[in-house]
Design a protein around this motif. Structure first.
Motif, PDB file in Angstrom:
ATOM      1  N   SER A   1       6.219  26.813  29.650  1.00  0.00           N
ATOM      2  CA  SER A   1       6.314  26.181  28.400  1.00  0.00           C
ATOM      3  C   SER A   1       6.929  24.902  28.749  1.00  0.00           C
ATOM      4  O   SER A   1       6.724  23.742  28.098  1.00  0.00           O
ATOM      5  CB  SER A   1       7.444  26.899  27.481  1.00  0.00           C
ATOM      6  N   LYS A   2       7.804  24.586  29.745  1.00  0.00           N
ATOM      7  CA  LYS A   2       8.607  23.225  29.898  1.00  0.00           C
ATOM      8  C   LYS A   2       7.862  22.369  30.841  1.00  0.00           C
ATOM      9  O   LYS A   2       8.333  21.318  31.025  1.00  0.00           O
ATOM     10  CB  LYS A   2       9.909  23.663  30.535  1.00  0.00           C
TER      11      LYS A   2
ATOM     12  N   ASN B   1      12.411  25.771  18.559  1.00  0.00           N
ATOM     13  CA  ASN B   1      11.710  25.027  17.184  1.00  0.00           C
ATOM     14  C   ASN B   1      11.169  23.717  17.444  1.00  0.00           C
ATOM     15  O   ASN B   1      10.622  23.258  16.620  1.00  0.00           O
ATOM     16  CB  ASN B   1      13.360  24.650  16.520  1.00  0.00           C
ATOM     17  N   VAL B   2      11.106  23.351  18.698  1.00  0.00           N
ATOM     18  CA  VAL B   2       9.940  22.214  18.954  1.00  0.00           C
ATOM     19  C   VAL B   2       8.800  22.879  19.382  1.00  0.00           C
ATOM     20  O   VAL B   2       8.300  23.488  20.377  1.00  0.00           O
ATOM     21  CB  VAL B   2      10.591  21.361  20.395  1.00  0.00           C
ATOM     22  N   ARG B   3       7.603  22.794  18.655  1.00  0.00           N
ATOM     23  CA  ARG B   3       6.612  23.411  18.452  1.00  0.00           C
ATOM     24  C   ARG B   3       5.339  22.417  19.196  1.00  0.00           C
ATOM     25  O   ARG B   3       4.130  23.213  19.575  1.00  0.00           O
ATOM     26  CB  ARG B   3       5.962  23.768  17.288  1.00  0.00           C
ATOM     27  N   THR B   4       5.577  21.164  19.507  1.00  0.00           N
ATOM     28  CA  THR B   4       4.602  20.416  20.152  1.00  0.00           C
ATOM     29  C   THR B   4       5.033  20.028  21.476  1.00  0.00           C
ATOM     30  O   THR B   4       6.140  19.784  21.557  1.00  0.00           O
ATOM     31  CB  THR B   4       4.224  19.310  19.171  1.00  0.00           C
ATOM     32  N   TRP B   5       3.961  19.460  22.239  1.00  0.00           N
ATOM     33  CA  TRP B   5       4.469  19.292  23.676  1.00  0.00           C
ATOM     34  C   TRP B   5       4.129  17.984  23.542  1.00  0.00           C
ATOM     35  O   TRP B   5       2.882  17.275  23.292  1.00  0.00           O
ATOM     36  CB  TRP B   5       3.439  19.787  24.764  1.00  0.00           C
TER      37      TRP B   5
ATOM     38  N   ASP C   1      -0.109  21.724  20.902  1.00  0.00           N
ATOM     39  CA  ASP C   1       0.874  22.988  20.708  1.00  0.00           C
ATOM     40  C   ASP C   1       1.414  23.349  21.994  1.00  0.00           C
ATOM     41  O   ASP C   1       0.791  23.640  23.013  1.00  0.00           O
ATOM     42  CB  ASP C   1      -0.046  23.967  20.099  1.00  0.00           C
ATOM     43  N   ARG C   2       2.848  23.845  21.782  1.00  0.00           N
ATOM     44  CA  ARG C   2       3.630  24.264  22.941  1.00  0.00           C
ATOM     45  C   ARG C   2       3.101  25.531  23.784  1.00  0.00           C
ATOM     46  O   ARG C   2       3.036  25.680  24.942  1.00  0.00           O
ATOM     47  CB  ARG C   2       5.022  24.385  22.640  1.00  0.00           C
ATOM     48  N   ASP C   3       2.304  26.301  22.823  1.00  0.00           N
ATOM     49  CA  ASP C   3       1.717  27.496  23.291  1.00  0.00           C
ATOM     50  C   ASP C   3       0.389  27.277  24.054  1.00  0.00           C
ATOM     51  O   ASP C   3       0.193  27.810  25.121  1.00  0.00           O
ATOM     52  CB  ASP C   3       1.388  28.678  22.301  1.00  0.00           C
ATOM     53  N   VAL C   4      -0.177  26.272  23.602  1.00  0.00           N
ATOM     54  CA  VAL C   4      -1.336  25.958  24.329  1.00  0.00           C
ATOM     55  C   VAL C   4      -1.284  25.174  25.556  1.00  0.00           C
ATOM     56  O   VAL C   4      -1.796  25.218  26.782  1.00  0.00           O
ATOM     57  CB  VAL C   4      -2.321  24.908  23.397  1.00  0.00           C
ATOM     58  N   ASN C   5      -0.149  24.245  25.664  1.00  0.00           N
ATOM     59  CA  ASN C   5       0.324  23.708  26.870  1.00  0.00           C
ATOM     60  C   ASN C   5       0.675  24.754  27.577  1.00  0.00           C
ATOM     61  O   ASN C   5       0.284  24.888  29.039  1.00  0.00           O
ATOM     62  CB  ASN C   5       1.489  22.907  26.520  1.00  0.00           C
ATOM     63  N   ALA C   6       1.610  25.888  27.330  1.00  0.00           N
ATOM     64  CA  ALA C   6       2.021  27.070  28.200  1.00  0.00           C
ATOM     65  C   ALA C   6       0.741  27.441  28.676  1.00  0.00           C
ATOM     66  O   ALA C   6       0.449  27.948  29.941  1.00  0.00           O
ATOM     67  CB  ALA C   6       3.052  27.682  27.272  1.00  0.00           C
ATOM     68  N   ALA C   7      -0.279  27.944  27.882  1.00  0.00           N
ATOM     69  CA  ALA C   7      -1.677  28.656  28.249  1.00  0.00           C
ATOM     70  C   ALA C   7      -2.260  27.945  29.301  1.00  0.00           C
ATOM     71  O   ALA C   7      -2.728  28.678  30.281  1.00  0.00           O
ATOM     72  CB  ALA C   7      -2.361  29.200  26.999  1.00  0.00           C
ATOM     73  N   ARG C   8      -2.297  26.538  29.292  1.00  0.00           N
ATOM     74  CA  ARG C   8      -3.202  25.766  30.348  1.00  0.00           C
ATOM     75  C   ARG C   8      -2.350  26.021  31.641  1.00  0.00           C
ATOM     76  O   ARG C   8      -2.983  26.107  32.677  1.00  0.00           O
ATOM     77  CB  ARG C   8      -3.233  24.365  29.895  1.00  0.00           C
TER      78      ARG C   8
END
Ligand SMILES: [Zn+2]
Length: 84
Positions: free
Chosen positions: A31-32, A47-51, A62-69
């Motif tokens: 995520s980070k 609470n921060v949802r975008t990267w 989207d933070r989850d899309v960033n994490a998935a990549r």
């Protein structure tokens, strides 16, 4: 469902579909970490949802899309034999 059972099912289903199942390090900072340049933030509150990357300027992912990549990159590196 227990985590071990989920992993077992994923492994089984991947094999059934002719795909490879790879587990990355549970402490990998998916995520980070910026999927684009690899920059790692010290923290990223939930609470921060975008990267928004302070290093390369990537914004609004989207933070989850960033994490998935990042997870995809880490898994692909493991399959290629690189050190995660
Ligand atoms: Zn970046």
């Amino acid at each position: 469902m227990l985590a071990g059972e989920l992993v077992r099912q994923l492994d089984y289903k991947a094999a059934w579909a002719g795909r490879q199942f790879v587990q990355i390090d549970r402490w990998y900072p998916s995520s980070k970490r910026c999927h684009s340049c690899g920059f790692v933030l010290e923290s990223l509150p939930l609470n921060v949802r975008t990267w928004d990357c302070p290093d390369c300027g990537t914004q609004g992912i989207d933070r989850d899309v960033n994490a998935a990549r990042n997870i995809l990159q880490a898994g692909t590196a493991l399959l290629a034999g690189a050190d995660g």
